[in-house]
Enzyme design. Structure first.
Site, PDB file in Angstrom:
ATOM      1  N   LYS A  38      56.568  25.044  41.516  1.00 54.75           N
ATOM      2  CA  LYS A  38      56.489  25.471  42.911  1.00 54.75           C
ATOM      3  C   LYS A  38      55.047  25.271  43.383  1.00 54.75           C
ATOM      4  CE  LYS A  38      55.619  28.129  45.761  1.00 54.75           C
ATOM      5  NZ  LYS A  38      54.807  27.912  47.023  1.00 54.75           N
ATOM      6  N   GLU A  85      45.913  32.713  35.793  1.00 57.22           N
ATOM      7  CA  GLU A  85      44.520  32.284  35.999  1.00 57.22           C
ATOM      8  C   GLU A  85      44.188  32.659  37.422  1.00 57.22           C
ATOM      9  OE1 GLU A  85      41.609  30.687  37.529  1.00 57.22           O
ATOM     10  OE2 GLU A  85      42.474  28.696  37.187  1.00 57.22           O
ATOM     11  N   CYS A  88      37.736  27.898  41.752  1.00 52.78           N
ATOM     12  CA  CYS A  88      37.788  29.220  41.139  1.00 52.78           C
ATOM     13  C   CYS A  88      36.612  29.466  40.213  1.00 52.78           C
ATOM     14  CB  CYS A  88      39.106  29.400  40.393  1.00 52.78           C
ATOM     15  SG  CYS A  88      39.398  28.179  39.088  1.00 52.78           S
ATOM     16  N   GLU A  91      35.724  37.500  45.917  1.00 56.11           N
ATOM     17  CA  GLU A  91      35.784  36.037  45.891  1.00 56.11           C
ATOM     18  C   GLU A  91      35.945  35.505  47.316  1.00 56.11           C
ATOM     19  OE1 GLU A  91      37.948  32.702  43.160  1.00 56.11           O
ATOM     20  OE2 GLU A  91      39.258  34.179  44.103  1.00 56.11           O
TER      21      GLU A  91
END
Length: 504
Positions: free
Chosen positions: A185, A260, A293, A391
């Protein structure tokens, strides 16, 4: 081309892309579609099938039906097919690069030179690695222990938008090599190269149902996969809040998950570092408009060299060329989506309101407009401030200073994340000391983003659960089994019980 075919095919960067799902070896449409636009200029690219719970059920059913035969396929044959997929990726490398740049706005030259070649390498590496799975048998009081890696079953792989095909195949390749079947997906913000991957896999001869691609929104199609009772593994890369929801959904059926998640990595610059190297490492964190990331967005610099380091960094940042990511001279492309621009700018505006000072940038690029954001460097920030703790996922760096190793480690480890860290120092013993103390899945010393598929990758704390890469991927995508076999009975002259084995 028929009218029906035309309706389901988008012309993206002169490449036809089918926008339907790929389930059980055929194209499947949904009753509804969602729009996909290019971050480069906002132009519509495609109307993509909007997957439903029923579509997710069909995709998992197709994967389940294909699983027994694929699991029984010899590893060498699975490896051959994965190498054939890699050949197909290399044969269509330019198509894939151009489509992905149009879809997510990353640099075309990076897609051509490194990202798409890495996609092919993902398949080749895990194909070959699967052939060597296994440990030597070992003995326990004369009994033989044999450890095997058994395919787990259908896997749901939910992937992000910032490096769509590379991160998708980082999961797809080991899952297939292990003998599992897959429902992929992709993110609704960058769904197109996943569809091309389905075409490439089919052309390579991958049996129907082994790889399925389900398009749609994460809250609909992705959520249905994470909670599906027929899924045996869920792997997700994305944000911490979504990761929590994926884990909670999978927990209903105790489905193992690999997550992750976010990062807020530090770059520690010590006074004995090569400051030119350190500045090069720092400016590299603007790569992909900061939508990485791993990016070391928190610059922690030892006080005596802070001014000299900052001058070097600002000089390098001033030489970055923002613009159209399709142009070879561009260093900084757009953010991927208006919501991402709003998110990034919101973090910066609130930081400035709280007292942060913008040494560079500080807002959208008014000259280019659209989704372009200026490379930004903020100082005078507190350790517990939002801009340091959260973040941002944009071209935004913060700069703090420290005195000595203890404070450096305290600041570096002072967030809830632990994905990666980098440090610049001329002292190898310091590198060992500090590196050992940092909480991170990966630590780079005087370098950044040097990656080897043999190494484990993942994060500590809220940066994730589990590790991917090398044998660690197979540990996740397989059910490990130990078979213990008793010694062969000693033959007897009369054909009765062996000596000492009677029931008395």
């Amino acid at each position: 081309m028929t009218a029906a075919a035309h309706r389901h095919t988008a012309d993206v960067a002169a490449t036809p892309v089918d926008t339907r799902h790929w389930i059980a070896g055929r194209r499947v449409e949904s009753a509804a579609a969602f729009p996909d636009s290019s971050p480069i200029d906002g132009r519509p690219l495609a109307e993509v099938a909007r997957g439903t719970v029923a579509d997710a059920d069909d995709a998992v059913a197709a994967a389940a039906a294909a699983f027994p035969a694929w699991a029984a396929t010899p590893r060498a044959e699975r490896a051959r097919l994965l190498h054939a997929i890699a050949d197909g990726v290399e044969g269509r490398l330019d198509d894939l690069a151009r489509v992905e740049t149009a879809d997510n706005g990353a640099l075309l030259r990076a897609h051509r030179r490194s990202v798409m070649p890495r996609v092919a390498h993902n398949f080749r590496f895990f194909a070959d690695r699967a052939l060597s799975l296994g440990r030597k048998d070992f003995e326990t009081r004369g009994h033989r222990n044999h450890v095997s890696w058994d395919p787990a079953g259908p896997c749901a792989l939910i992937t992000p938008w910032n490096a769509p095909l590379m991160l998708a195949t980082w999961k797809v390749a080991p899952a297939l090599a292990a003998g599992n079947t897959v429902v992929l997906k992709p993110s609704e913000w960058s769904p197109l190269t996943a569809s091309l991957l389905a075409d490439i896999a089919a052309a390579a001869g991958l049996p129907p149902g082994v790889l399925n691609v389900l398009q749609g929104y994460g809250a609909e199609a992705g959520a249905a996969l994470a909670a599906h009772p027929g899924v045996r593994r869920v792997s997700f890369t994305g944000s911490v809040p979504t990761g929590r929801r994926v884990a909670a959904a999978a927990a209903t059926h105790l489905t193992p998950v690999s997550l992750e998640l976010g990062g807020k990595s530090p770059l520690l610059v010590f006074a004995d570092a090569d400051l030119d190297l350190a500045a090069d490492l720092a400016v590299g964190q603007y790569d992909n408009a900061g939508q990485v990331c791993l990016a070391a967005t928190r610059l922690l610099v030892e006080e005596p060299v802070a001014e000299a380091f900052t001058r070097r960094l600002m000089d390098r940042a001033a030489r970055l060329t923002p613009g159209d990511p399709r142009e070879p001279g561009t260093d900084l492309g757009p953010l991927i989506h208006p919501r991402q621009l709003e998110r990034v700018d919101g973090y910066v505006r609130r930081a400035v309101e709280e007292g942060a000072r913008a040494l560079l940038g500080g807002g959208p690029n008014s000259r280019l407009g659209g989704l372009h954001y200026l490379p930004t460097l903020l100082t005078d920030v507190d350790q517990d401030s939002e801009i340091v703790q959260e973040e941002v996922f944009g071209p935004v760096l913060t700069l703090q200073t420290f005195r000595g190793e203890d404070e450096a480690v305290r600041l570096a480890d002072g967030t809830r994340f632990g994905l990666a860290a980098a440090l610049a120092t001329g002292d190898s013993r310091r590198a060992e000391r500090v590196g050992a103390r940092l909480t991170a899945g990966t630590v780079w010393v005087n370098c950044f983003y040097v990656r080897d598929l043999r190494a484990p990758f993942g994060g500590a704390r809220q940066s994730g659960i589990g590790r991917e890469g090398g044998g660690w991927s197979f540990d996740f995508y397989c059910d490990l089994k130990n078979t213990v076999t008793a010694p062969t009975p000693t033959p007897t002259d009369g054909g009765g019980h062996a000596e000492g084995s009677g029931h008395g």
